[in-house]
Design a protein around this motif. Structure first.
Motif, PDB file in Angstrom:
ATOM      1  N   HIS A 126       5.796 -31.509  29.301  1.00 45.84           N
ATOM      2  CA  HIS A 126       5.443 -30.428  28.378  1.00 45.84           C
ATOM      3  C   HIS A 126       5.818 -30.829  26.951  1.00 45.84           C
ATOM      4  O   HIS A 126       6.871 -31.441  26.720  1.00 45.84           O
ATOM      5  N   VAL A 127       4.977 -30.448  25.998  1.00 46.13           N
ATOM      6  CA  VAL A 127       5.213 -30.732  24.581  1.00 46.13           C
ATOM      7  C   VAL A 127       4.923 -29.473  23.786  1.00 46.13           C
ATOM      8  O   VAL A 127       3.921 -28.781  24.047  1.00 46.13           O
ATOM      9  N   PHE A 128       5.794 -29.159  22.837  1.00 47.96           N
ATOM     10  CA  PHE A 128       5.573 -27.990  21.984  1.00 47.96           C
ATOM     11  C   PHE A 128       5.917 -28.342  20.549  1.00 47.96           C
ATOM     12  O   PHE A 128       7.012 -28.853  20.270  1.00 47.96           O
ATOM     13  N   VAL A 129       4.996 -28.093  19.625  1.00 47.83           N
ATOM     14  CA  VAL A 129       5.222 -28.347  18.197  1.00 47.83           C
ATOM     15  C   VAL A 129       5.542 -27.012  17.520  1.00 47.83           C
ATOM     16  O   VAL A 129       4.675 -26.153  17.412  1.00 47.83           O
ATOM     17  N   PRO A 130       6.779 -26.816  17.078  1.00 48.08           N
ATOM     18  CA  PRO A 130       7.186 -25.517  16.534  1.00 48.08           C
ATOM     19  C   PRO A 130       6.885 -25.393  15.041  1.00 48.08           C
ATOM     20  O   PRO A 130       6.563 -26.377  14.368  1.00 48.08           O
ATOM     21  N   SER A 131       7.025 -24.192  14.537  1.00 49.13           N
ATOM     22  CA  SER A 131       6.979 -23.909  13.109  1.00 49.13           C
ATOM     23  C   SER A 131       8.243 -23.157  12.731  1.00 49.13           C
ATOM     24  O   SER A 131       8.833 -22.452  13.562  1.00 49.13           O
ATOM     25  N   ASP A 132       8.662 -23.301  11.483  1.00 46.77           N
ATOM     26  CA  ASP A 132       9.841 -22.574  11.017  1.00 46.77           C
ATOM     27  C   ASP A 132       9.662 -21.084  11.279  1.00 46.77           C
ATOM     28  O   ASP A 132       8.610 -20.505  10.998  1.00 46.77           O
ATOM     29  N   GLY A 133      10.699 -20.465  11.833  1.00 47.06           N
ATOM     30  CA  GLY A 133      10.686 -19.032  12.070  1.00 47.06           C
ATOM     31  C   GLY A 133      10.268 -18.620  13.466  1.00 47.06           C
ATOM     32  O   GLY A 133      10.469 -17.458  13.846  1.00 47.06           O
ATOM     33  N   GLN A 134       9.688 -19.538  14.230  1.00 42.18           N
ATOM     34  CA  GLN A 134       9.325 -19.188  15.601  1.00 42.18           C
ATOM     35  C   GLN A 134      10.568 -19.148  16.481  1.00 42.18           C
ATOM     36  O   GLN A 134      11.408 -20.045  16.421  1.00 42.18           O
ATOM     37  N   CYS A 135      10.678 -18.106  17.289  1.00 43.53           N
ATOM     38  CA  CYS A 135      11.734 -18.019  18.292  1.00 43.53           C
ATOM     39  C   CYS A 135      11.137 -18.486  19.607  1.00 43.53           C
ATOM     40  O   CYS A 135      10.236 -17.835  20.159  1.00 43.53           O
ATOM     41  N   VAL A 136      11.624 -19.627  20.092  1.00 38.77           N
ATOM     42  CA  VAL A 136      11.013 -20.310  21.221  1.00 38.77           C
ATOM     43  C   VAL A 136      11.974 -20.321  22.402  1.00 38.77           C
ATOM     44  O   VAL A 136      13.131 -20.737  22.267  1.00 38.77           O
ATOM     45  N   ARG A 137      11.509 -19.859  23.558  1.00 37.86           N
ATOM     46  CA  ARG A 137      12.298 -19.958  24.794  1.00 37.86           C
ATOM     47  C   ARG A 137      11.990 -21.301  25.445  1.00 37.86           C
ATOM     48  O   ARG A 137      10.830 -21.648  25.689  1.00 37.86           O
ATOM     49  N   LEU A 138      13.033 -22.094  25.701  1.00 36.56           N
ATOM     50  CA  LEU A 138      12.885 -23.408  26.321  1.00 36.56           C
ATOM     51  C   LEU A 138      13.082 -23.257  27.828  1.00 36.56           C
ATOM     52  O   LEU A 138      14.143 -22.812  28.270  1.00 36.56           O
ATOM     53  N   THR A 139      12.080 -23.641  28.602  1.00 36.48           N
ATOM     54  CA  THR A 139      12.150 -23.489  30.053  1.00 36.48           C
ATOM     55  C   THR A 139      11.657 -24.760  30.735  1.00 36.48           C
ATOM     56  O   THR A 139      11.064 -25.643  30.112  1.00 36.48           O
ATOM     57  N   ARG A 140      11.869 -24.845  32.032  1.00 37.52           N
ATOM     58  CA  ARG A 140      11.407 -25.993  32.809  1.00 37.52           C
ATOM     59  C   ARG A 140       9.886 -26.057  32.856  1.00 37.52           C
ATOM     60  O   ARG A 140       9.310 -27.109  33.163  1.00 37.52           O
ATOM     61  N   ASP A 141       9.234 -24.945  32.567  1.00 37.13           N
ATOM     62  CA  ASP A 141       7.768 -24.901  32.580  1.00 37.13           C
ATOM     63  C   ASP A 141       7.168 -25.025  31.178  1.00 37.13           C
ATOM     64  O   ASP A 141       5.984 -24.776  30.980  1.00 37.13           O
ATOM     65  N   GLY A 142       7.994 -25.382  30.207  1.00 33.01           N
ATOM     66  CA  GLY A 142       7.494 -25.547  28.848  1.00 33.01           C
ATOM     67  C   GLY A 142       8.162 -24.591  27.884  1.00 33.01           C
ATOM     68  O   GLY A 142       9.217 -24.017  28.164  1.00 33.01           O
ATOM     69  N   ALA A 143       7.553 -24.410  26.738  1.00 31.63           N
ATOM     70  CA  ALA A 143       8.097 -23.563  25.680  1.00 31.63           C
ATOM     71  C   ALA A 143       7.233 -22.321  25.523  1.00 31.63           C
ATOM     72  O   ALA A 143       6.008 -22.383  25.610  1.00 31.63           O
ATOM     73  N   GLN A 144       7.895 -21.192  25.285  1.00 30.93           N
ATOM     74  CA  GLN A 144       7.191 -19.922  25.085  1.00 30.93           C
ATOM     75  C   GLN A 144       7.683 -19.290  23.790  1.00 30.93           C
ATOM     76  O   GLN A 144       8.895 -19.124  23.602  1.00 30.93           O
ATOM     77  N   VAL A 145       6.751 -18.946  22.904  1.00 31.16           N
ATOM     78  CA  VAL A 145       7.117 -18.234  21.688  1.00 31.16           C
ATOM     79  C   VAL A 145       7.345 -16.772  22.041  1.00 31.16           C
ATOM     80  O   VAL A 145       6.444 -16.089  22.517  1.00 31.16           O
ATOM     81  N   VAL A 146       8.566 -16.298  21.810  1.00 32.89           N
ATOM     82  CA  VAL A 146       8.919 -14.929  22.198  1.00 32.89           C
ATOM     83  C   VAL A 146       9.146 -14.031  20.988  1.00 32.89           C
ATOM     84  O   VAL A 146       9.484 -12.853  21.148  1.00 32.89           O
ATOM     85  N   GLY A 147       8.964 -14.582  19.784  1.00 30.17           N
ATOM     86  CA  GLY A 147       9.142 -13.757  18.594  1.00 30.17           C
ATOM     87  C   GLY A 147       9.049 -14.591  17.322  1.00 30.17           C
ATOM     88  O   GLY A 147       8.958 -15.823  17.359  1.00 30.17           O
ATOM     89  N   GLU A 148       9.048 -13.913  16.205  1.00 28.62           N
ATOM     90  CA  GLU A 148       9.062 -14.545  14.883  1.00 28.62           C
ATOM     91  C   GLU A 148      10.219 -13.953  14.099  1.00 28.62           C
ATOM     92  O   GLU A 148      10.408 -12.737  14.089  1.00 28.62           O
ATOM     93  N   VAL A 149      10.978 -14.774  13.444  1.00 30.14           N
ATOM     94  CA  VAL A 149      12.093 -14.292  12.632  1.00 30.14           C
ATOM     95  C   VAL A 149      11.778 -14.577  11.165  1.00 30.14           C
ATOM     96  O   VAL A 149      11.041 -15.518  10.849  1.00 30.14           O
TER      97      VAL A 149
END
Length: 555
Positions: free
Chosen positions: A411-434
């Motif tokens: 799994h690969v995830f390219v984040p952006s500043d301010g994204q709240c990302v949950r890291l899991t064994r199945d990949g990354a999930q954006v769960v909010g923006e700060v």
């Protein structure tokens, strides 16, 4: 906005450092608490006149600082720790660092009056420690500074390898080499995610070794007959040692120029580096030495206007001068965004007859960041389930993501500043923006980059400004000719005078056409005059200047 991470999740929030070079600051959340990794600066460009430093906005975590367990520093570069003295009062948490970064921070805290107030916890290289619900371990890597650390974060929700800045230098010259054995064992630890440096993800091969640069600089210096000035990042302690050894080999005396050079040499000696660094010649005495015996180590490799080298190039340095046929070696890379300032400085030196050497002319620098072959090796060691590129512009992050996929990372995830990302064994999930953004160090104040004063200064720098002084009597009739002062719009010549006269004529006509009751209203008179000036100047110059009117009404 507040987010409380649960006991069964691991969250990742970049506040800076994704999509840009610099301003690194990252949050990890687990079991009700947050951990910050690095808090660095970025350097402003000509789009923000009067601003030197940019800081990540810590508003999200500052609002819930009781949940911030601590701040861990991976290494002592400004883009990883430079914002701490500016923002620590908003966070007020313990700061953890290895000895060299601690020495650098103590000097900063003393300068800001924070020494003794900040809880600075010094940790050994390769040490393990706990902060709140996080089990942490420093893993030694190499970089263009001593004590570059990767950070292994262990939680009940998984383990993250946060690389910091790194490379695989087989001979770093100063400080420990990378811990190959420890890195090789990471494959046995079921690493959930690798959050990693992307700066050189577009560059093939290996970054090269400091030892090779030393050999090359030694050869180059032997061909130069007059003064030599070397500019590099002051924190590149191995490069400072190299310059000192090159100077000694060629019968030259070292002169340090620039506060950062003095501070880093003192900090390095304090923790056991640069033990053989020679006594230096005071800047005030440099001019008394024969030209062929001088080796200057100067700040300014990125074209900073107030650096030692920039002042020397302007003949504005109080103690040091360079002359025709002296040489300046830029032993550094160009940080993206600094190209104009660096090239302008180099052109200024060349115009004065000074030789300029860069990595385009000679082998004078190696990068401190991993190229593609090194990234591939790291993925072979760590074998994470998830790759999260950080530390780079978007093009670097995307190149890193593709490389991780080619290394069979699931799994690969390219984040952006301010994204709240949950890291899991199945990949990354954006769960909010700060909320996130940039703050500017504006003199002694810290303000948003879109603050009124900064925004207006930027507009003045591009559009110019005009100030009109208007005197009217009680009935709103003009008393004498209005006085117009302009900045940055036209020169003090006949054409400029004609444009100024045209603007004044426009004011007189516009105010004269006002109705009787309007002439008694100061706000109406002022706005009418302002619009008349602005429209006239826009017609004649094509610019829309910042315009102000001083209205004086006589009784």
């Amino acid at each position: 906005m507040q987010i409380t991470p649960s006991a069964d999740e691991l969250l990742f929030v970049p506040l800076g450092g994704t999509g840009e070079i610099g301003m690194n600051s990252y949050l990890y959340g687990h079991d009700g608490q947050w951990l910050m990794v690095d808090l660095g600066v970025a350097f402003a460009d000509e789009r923000l006149p009067g601003i030197d430093l940019l800081l990540p906005d810590p508003a999200f975590i500052a609002e819930q600082r009781e949940k911030l367990a601590g701040l861990v520093i991976t290494h002592a570069h400004e883009d990883h720790l430079g914002a701490i003295p500016y923002l620590w009062n908003r966070l007020r948490c313990p700061v953890y660092a290895t000895p060299f970064a601690s020495a650098v921070l103590r000097r900063k805290f003393e300068e800001f009056g924070l020494l003794g107030e900040v809880e600075l916890i010094e940790l050994p290289v390769g040490g393990s420690f706990d902060i709140g619900p996080f089990g942490l371990e420093f893993i030694t890597l190499t970089h263009s500074i001593p004590e570059a650390n990767a950070l292994l974060l262990r939680t009940k929700a998984g383990t993250v390898f946060h690389s910091g800045d790194w490379k695989l230098d087989p001979d770093p010259l100063v400080g420990a080499g990378y811990d190959r054995e420890r890195l090789a064992r990471l494959a046995e630890e079921d690493i959930l995610a690798l959050v990693g440096d992307s700066t050189n993800a577009l560059v093939p091969g290996h970054s090269g070794s400091e030892a090779d640069v030393r050999t090359s600089l030694m050869d180059l210096a032997g061909t130069l007959k007059n003064r030599i000035a070397v500019t590099c990042f002051a924190t590149n302690v191995a490069r400072l040692e190299t310059v000192a050894q090159v100077a000694h080999a060629h019968g030259r005396r070292v002169v340090l120029a620039g506060r950062a050079m003095h501070n880093i040499v003192r900090a390095a000696k304090e923790v056991g580096y640069l033990e053989d660094f020679p006594p230096t010649v005071d800047e005030r005495d440099a001019g008394y030495l024969p030209r062929e015996e001088v080796m200057l180590l100067v700040t300014g490799s990125q074209g900073e206007p107030r650096s030692a080298l920039a002042r020397i190039a302007r003949n504005d340095h109080p103690e040091i001068a360079l002359e025709k046929d002296d040489a300046v070696i830029f032993s550094s890379r160009i940080i993206p965004g600094n190209e104009k300032a660096i090239h302008a400085l180099q052109n200024q030196l060349l115009a004065a007859g000074i030789e300029v050497w860069t990595e385009e002319d000679h082998f004078v620098h190696v990068s401190g960041h991993p190229c593609r072959a090194e990234l591939e090796q790291m993925y072979h060691w760590v074998r994470p389930r998830l790759a999260v590129p950080m530390h780079g512009e978007r093009r670097h992050l995307m190149a890193h993501a593709k490389l991780a996929q080619s290394c069979q990372v699931p799994h690969v995830f390219v984040p952006s500043d301010g994204q709240c990302v949950r890291l899991t064994r199945d990949g990354a999930q954006v769960v909010g923006e700060v909320p996130t953004g940039r703050l500017a160090v504006d003199g002694g104040a810290i303000v948003p980059v879109d603050h009124g004063a900064v925004r207006e200064r930027r507009k003045v720098s591009f559009q110019g400004a005009a100030v009109l002084t208007l005197v009217v009597d009680r009935e709103g009739r003009l008393e004498g000719e209005p006085l117009l002062t302009v900045y940055g719009l036209f020169g003090d010549d006949e054409a400029g005078w004609r444009m100024a006269e045209a603007a004044i004529d426009a004011v007189e006509k516009s105010v004269g056409r006002l109705k009787h009751r309007e002439k008694h209203n100061d706000d109406v008179v002022r706005e009418t005059a302002r619009l008349a000036v602005r429209r006239s100047l826009h017609r004649d110059t094509g610019r829309k200047p910042v315009t102000d009117v001083h209205l004086v009404r006589l009784d």
